[in-house]
Motif scaffolding. Sequence first.
Motif, PDB file in Angstrom:
ATOM      1  N   ARG A  54       0.946  -1.235   0.016  1.00  0.00           N
ATOM      2  CA  ARG A  54      -0.063  -0.215  -0.016  1.00  0.00           C
ATOM      3  C   ARG A  54       0.545   1.417   0.026  1.00  0.00           C
ATOM      4  O   ARG A  54       0.567   2.176  -0.713  1.00  0.00           O
ATOM      5  CB  ARG A  54      -0.904   0.072   1.354  1.00  0.00           C
ATOM      6  N   ARG A  57       2.435   1.909  -3.495  1.00  0.00           N
ATOM      7  CA  ARG A  57       1.126   2.440  -4.516  1.00  0.00           C
ATOM      8  C   ARG A  57       0.339   3.744  -3.929  1.00  0.00           C
ATOM      9  O   ARG A  57      -0.043   4.501  -4.471  1.00  0.00           O
ATOM     10  CB  ARG A  57      -0.075   1.465  -4.661  1.00  0.00           C
ATOM     11  N   GLN A  58       0.785   4.114  -2.629  1.00  0.00           N
ATOM     12  CA  GLN A  58       0.149   5.341  -1.860  1.00  0.00           C
ATOM     13  C   GLN A  58      -1.338   5.043  -2.256  1.00  0.00           C
ATOM     14  O   GLN A  58      -1.960   6.125  -2.550  1.00  0.00           O
ATOM     15  CB  GLN A  58       0.699   6.569  -2.591  1.00  0.00           C
ATOM     16  N   VAL A  59      -1.711   4.107  -1.356  1.00  0.00           N
ATOM     17  CA  VAL A  59      -3.265   3.881  -1.402  1.00  0.00           C
ATOM     18  C   VAL A  59      -3.844   3.346  -0.010  1.00  0.00           C
ATOM     19  O   VAL A  59      -2.801   2.896   0.920  1.00  0.00           O
ATOM     20  CB  VAL A  59      -3.907   2.719  -2.443  1.00  0.00           C
ATOM     21  N   ASP A  60      -4.972   3.456   0.462  1.00  0.00           N
ATOM     22  CA  ASP A  60      -5.369   3.293   1.832  1.00  0.00           C
ATOM     23  C   ASP A  60      -6.020   1.978   1.821  1.00  0.00           C
ATOM     24  O   ASP A  60      -6.230   1.336   0.796  1.00  0.00           O
ATOM     25  CB  ASP A  60      -6.096   4.488   2.276  1.00  0.00           C
ATOM     26  N   HIS A  63      -8.815   0.859  -0.811  1.00  0.00           N
ATOM     27  CA  HIS A  63      -8.463   0.453  -2.080  1.00  0.00           C
ATOM     28  C   HIS A  63      -8.480  -0.867  -2.179  1.00  0.00           C
ATOM     29  O   HIS A  63      -7.613  -1.713  -1.392  1.00  0.00           O
ATOM     30  CB  HIS A  63      -7.214   1.033  -2.377  1.00  0.00           C
ATOM     31  N   THR A 143      -1.701  -5.598  -6.692  1.00  0.00           N
ATOM     32  CA  THR A 143      -2.238  -4.539  -6.837  1.00  0.00           C
ATOM     33  C   THR A 143      -1.533  -4.220  -8.445  1.00  0.00           C
ATOM     34  O   THR A 143      -0.475  -4.374  -8.584  1.00  0.00           O
ATOM     35  CB  THR A 143      -2.045  -3.442  -5.942  1.00  0.00           C
ATOM     36  N   PRO A 148       2.649   5.991  -8.228  1.00  0.00           N
ATOM     37  CA  PRO A 148       1.808   7.273  -7.625  1.00  0.00           C
ATOM     38  C   PRO A 148       1.915   8.382  -8.243  1.00  0.00           C
ATOM     39  O   PRO A 148       2.965   8.780  -8.997  1.00  0.00           O
ATOM     40  CB  PRO A 148       2.709   7.394  -6.158  1.00  0.00           C
TER      41      PRO A 148
END
Length: 211
Positions: A54, A57-60, A63, A143, A148
Amino acid sequence: MAQYFEVHPENPQQRLLKQAAALLQRGEIVAVPTDSSYALACHLDDKDAVDQLRRIRQVDDKHHLTLICRDLSELANYARVDNKQYRLLKAATPGPYTFLLEATKEVPRRVSHPQRKTIGLRVPDHKVLLELLALHGAPLLATTLIAPGETEALNDAEAIRERFEKQIAGVIDAGACPSQPTTVVDLTPMGSGDDPVVVRQGRGALSVLGL
């Protein structure tokens, strides 16, 4: 420095795939080719690896991450599927589709959607990835490899190594991928008699699903 495994797309060298599988089993992250684009993958049960996935990818946690399975029999362990949903899954797998389904208790809560308790699942049509899954012996959590701040999925293995070599442990180079993400379809509405919902139109044709 990420290890670089250059393999034949149709007859991948088992020795190299075993080395990549060993990285995954140690809790590392590996960039893998798929039938849509490259993806970042890790061991399902490793919390630190999932957190790192995460971060890259800089997702929370809202996602959806995706479980990549070898076949539908494996998928059934991780998602609740009724007969109508199964028919759609059978029509579209293996292939470049991701399906959102209700997660079973086999899926760690930290990797399912926190409110909906759903998980993305797919069965890829890619020789190298399927052999890696067989060597790993379990589904991989993955993913799409989108950097990003960008919108296009990456498909060049050397560029991936240069960009992420300090964040991941390995890159499997099986040649360029199509560089188009999967088609994402939410099947959970079917559980209450509604139609599936197309979340993202990607490489997979909707006509295969009758949509």
